[in-house]
Write an enzyme that holds these catalytic residues in place. Sequence first.
Site, mmCIF file in Angstrom:
data_model
loop_
_atom_site.group_PDB
_atom_site.id
_atom_site.type_symbol
_atom_site.label_atom_id
_atom_site.label_comp_id
_atom_site.label_asym_id
_atom_site.label_seq_id
_atom_site.Cartn_x
_atom_site.Cartn_y
_atom_site.Cartn_z
ATOM 1 N N LYS A 1 -19.390 -32.280 0.523
ATOM 2 C CA LYS A 1 -18.751 -31.910 1.791
ATOM 3 C C LYS A 1 -19.814 -31.606 2.849
ATOM 4 C CE LYS A 1 -17.323 -27.992 3.389
ATOM 5 N NZ LYS A 1 -17.769 -28.271 4.775
ATOM 6 N N GLY B 1 -26.714 -23.250 3.093
ATOM 7 C CA GLY B 1 -26.103 -22.731 4.318
ATOM 8 C C GLY B 1 -26.597 -21.323 4.577
ATOM 9 N N SER B 2 -25.833 -20.581 5.343
ATOM 10 C CA SER B 2 -26.277 -19.252 5.748
ATOM 11 C C SER B 2 -26.093 -18.242 4.611
ATOM 12 C CB SER B 2 -25.480 -18.791 6.962
ATOM 13 O OG SER B 2 -24.115 -18.692 6.608
ATOM 14 N N SER B 3 -26.834 -17.154 4.682
ATOM 15 C CA SER B 3 -26.717 -16.110 3.654
ATOM 16 C C SER B 3 -25.316 -15.500 3.666
ATOM 17 C CB SER B 3 -27.776 -15.028 3.876
ATOM 18 O OG SER B 3 -29.055 -15.593 3.735
ATOM 19 N N THR C 1 -22.415 -16.941 4.389
ATOM 20 C CA THR C 1 -21.489 -17.814 3.667
ATOM 21 C C THR C 1 -21.850 -17.839 2.185
ATOM 22 O OG1 THR C 1 -21.349 -19.145 5.672
ATOM 23 C CG2 THR C 1 -20.369 -20.080 3.713
ATOM 24 N N GLY C 2 -23.141 -17.799 1.891
ATOM 25 C CA GLY C 2 -23.587 -17.794 0.487
ATOM 26 C C GLY C 2 -22.971 -16.643 -0.299
ATOM 27 N N GLU D 1 -29.005 -22.091 -1.609
ATOM 28 C CA GLU D 1 -30.193 -22.190 -0.749
ATOM 29 C C GLU D 1 -29.762 -21.658 0.609
ATOM 30 O OE1 GLU D 1 -33.041 -22.757 -1.739
ATOM 31 O OE2 GLU D 1 -32.867 -23.930 -3.566
ATOM 32 N N CYS E 1 -34.382 -24.084 7.842
ATOM 33 C CA CYS E 1 -34.368 -22.861 7.026
ATOM 34 C C CYS E 1 -35.780 -22.340 6.819
ATOM 35 C CB CYS E 1 -33.686 -23.125 5.690
ATOM 36 S SG CYS E 1 -34.437 -24.456 4.736
ATOM 37 N N GLU F 1 -32.258 -13.913 11.573
ATOM 38 C CA GLU F 1 -32.663 -15.320 11.601
ATOM 39 C C GLU F 1 -32.152 -15.944 12.901
ATOM 40 O OE1 GLU F 1 -30.607 -18.118 9.029
ATOM 41 O OE2 GLU F 1 -32.479 -19.177 8.664
HETATM 42 P P1 NAD Z 1 -22.836 -22.180 7.146
HETATM 43 O O1 NAD Z 1 -23.055 -21.235 6.030
HETATM 44 O O2 NAD Z 1 -22.033 -21.762 8.302
HETATM 45 O O3 NAD Z 1 -22.174 -23.537 6.635
HETATM 46 C C1 NAD Z 1 -22.723 -24.290 5.579
HETATM 47 C C2 NAD Z 1 -21.616 -25.072 4.905
HETATM 48 O O4 NAD Z 1 -20.724 -24.157 4.266
HETATM 49 C C3 NAD Z 1 -20.761 -25.927 5.817
HETATM 50 O O5 NAD Z 1 -20.488 -27.153 5.164
HETATM 51 C C4 NAD Z 1 -19.489 -25.101 5.962
HETATM 52 O O6 NAD Z 1 -18.343 -25.879 6.260
HETATM 53 C C5 NAD Z 1 -19.375 -24.480 4.606
HETATM 54 N N1 NAD Z 1 -18.577 -23.241 4.542
HETATM 55 C C6 NAD Z 1 -18.199 -22.440 5.567
HETATM 56 N N2 NAD Z 1 -17.515 -21.378 5.099
HETATM 57 C C7 NAD Z 1 -17.460 -21.515 3.742
HETATM 58 C C8 NAD Z 1 -16.904 -20.734 2.700
HETATM 59 N N3 NAD Z 1 -16.290 -19.571 2.943
HETATM 60 N N4 NAD Z 1 -17.044 -21.171 1.441
HETATM 61 C C9 NAD Z 1 -17.704 -22.313 1.159
HETATM 62 N N5 NAD Z 1 -18.254 -23.098 2.112
HETATM 63 C C10 NAD Z 1 -18.135 -22.708 3.401
HETATM 64 O O7 NAD Z 1 -24.313 -22.599 7.551
HETATM 65 P P2 NAD Z 1 -24.755 -23.464 8.781
HETATM 66 O O8 NAD Z 1 -24.593 -22.637 10.001
HETATM 67 O O9 NAD Z 1 -24.090 -24.809 8.695
HETATM 68 O O10 NAD Z 1 -26.304 -23.694 8.451
HETATM 69 C C11 NAD Z 1 -27.307 -22.846 8.911
HETATM 70 C C12 NAD Z 1 -27.797 -21.925 7.817
HETATM 71 O O11 NAD Z 1 -28.183 -22.674 6.668
HETATM 72 C C13 NAD Z 1 -29.015 -21.144 8.199
HETATM 73 O O12 NAD Z 1 -28.891 -19.803 7.791
HETATM 74 C C14 NAD Z 1 -30.149 -21.808 7.429
HETATM 75 O O13 NAD Z 1 -31.269 -20.991 7.217
HETATM 76 C C15 NAD Z 1 -29.450 -22.207 6.207
HETATM 77 N N6 NAD Z 1 -30.158 -23.284 5.523
HETATM 78 C C16 NAD Z 1 -30.784 -23.013 4.342
HETATM 79 C C17 NAD Z 1 -31.513 -23.989 3.711
HETATM 80 C C18 NAD Z 1 -32.207 -23.721 2.414
HETATM 81 O O14 NAD Z 1 -32.549 -24.663 1.715
HETATM 82 N N7 NAD Z 1 -32.438 -22.494 2.029
HETATM 83 C C19 NAD Z 1 -31.607 -25.263 4.268
HETATM 84 C C20 NAD Z 1 -30.941 -25.502 5.484
HETATM 85 C C21 NAD Z 1 -30.214 -24.489 6.088
#
Ligand code: NAD
Length: 467
Positions: free
Chosen positions: A168, A219-221, A223-224, A241, A275, A371
């Site tokens: 996704k 994604g973001s911490s 959401t993680g 990640e 990131c 961040e």
């Molecule tokens: P995000 O967490 O908003 O979204 C990431 C993904 O998660 C999207 O596909 C989104 O649709 C999905 N999502 C949203 N809510 C969700 C939920 N409740 N459950 C499951 N999935 C959900 O992140 P973003 O704003 O798209 O990306 C930016 C962030 O990603 C930054 O914090 C960046 O540092 C981090 N990032 C980390 C790495 C790494 O390898 N550590 C790499 C790239 C980006």
Amino acid sequence: MTDYHLLIDGQLVAGDQTMPVVNPATEEVLAQCPRASEAQLNAAVAAAKAAFPSWSRRPIAERRQMLLAWADGLEREADSLARLLTQEQGKPLSESTAEIAYTVYFIRHLAPLDLPVKVIEDNDTRLVEQYRRPLGVVGAIIPWNFPILLMAFKAPLALLAGNTMVIKPAPTTPLTTLRVGEIMAKVFPAGVVNIITDQNDLGPRMTAHRDIAKISFTGSSETGKKVMASAAETIKRITLELGGNDAAIVLPGADPDTVAPGIFGSAFMNAGQVCLAVKRVYVHDTLYDAVVERLARLADEAVVDDGLKQGTTVGPIQNRAQFDKVRAILDQARRDGRVVAGGTAEDRPGYFIRPTIVADIDDDAELVAQEQFGPVLPVLRFSDPEDALARANGTPWGLGGSVWGGDRELARDIALRMDAGQVWINKHLDFGPNIPFGGSKQSGIGVEFAEEGLAEFTQLHVVNEAR
Ligand code: NAD
């Protein structure tokens, strides 16, 4: 009518709904994109589940050949994929081209990995063997900053290990991923790879899904944390990640003329939406003014424009929500520190912010403590390297970090004590498919790439036979 399709059970299908995708350089609608319903997500998971037994039983060599065929297909389409990536993501065309090329490189370098049986004991009393079995259906959830490369951090090893997948992309960058899906549809058997899209509504359905064995999430911490909580119900395997707030420490004796371009490049690639970007710079008193001055000059020289225009070095912020967030951080930084370059959003359509350098700012300012994920870089001062190390380590994140200049012994001593998954000396943001990658603290759980990354897509399976 849309030209883009979901990939479900080997078929390229329309979404039950559609959604617009915006070009961040123009704010115009680039394309209508299919949007999957929950029923379509469930169909994708069911297809992946049905494809798993035969896919996982195939010899690994066959799976490897298909990965290599996928890489060849991507390479053939590289130019059109890169153009589309710039149009939906915003990054300069040179960076999109590099992202596609690096994706091909990653697949080709991950495909040769193997899962050999390890004999733990073989003697008169017992034969103990360690196998690694695939998990089943893997859900990959991708953010919008590197839509294609981050998919290539997950799919090659998940598939090589014998898992099937539901992928996704993020809602604002689905188009190039769907094109990549068309290439995958020609290579992999039906159901092995499925690609669905959403408006931030299906991620939680994936993390809670009973037929998904593992979630590989970038994604973001924030959401993680939701992913982790949701995965608890089914004890799903997870790799997270997440975000970072990487510090670069510039030691006494460093050369500002070498350090400043190195840091600038790592901080402003993809308009700072990386990131592993440098997000805070700590500079020794003796070099502070020289480093600030050089960083400001580089920021002033940047060409901020549509990524498709030749000569652009910094594109727009990827989406409106992030643009608003970075502008708010910038407003606050103007009050907290001294803006020495940039400092403004451009007065034109598109989510453009000039590369900004902020000096004389404290650790508790929002720009430093959070961040920023945008083209705004704080530069802080220190006189004692131990103090810089403590401040660098004093955050909830631990993705990357770097130490620049000084004598080698001191640089290595500091690097070894930086609390981060990867620490560089005299560089930042250098990684590869043979180097395991993961974050400490709230930057994540688990590892990607290399043998360690492959193992994360498997279940340990020990067979212990009496002799
Ligand atoms: P995000 O967490 O908003 O979204 C990431 C993904 O998660 C999207 O596909 C989104 O649709 C999905 N999502 C949203 N809510 C969700 C939920 N409740 N459950 C499951 N999935 C959900 O992140 P973003 O704003 O798209 O990306 C930016 C962030 O990603 C930054 O914090 C960046 O540092 C981090 N990032 C980390 C790495 C790494 O390898 N550590 C790499 C790239 C980006």
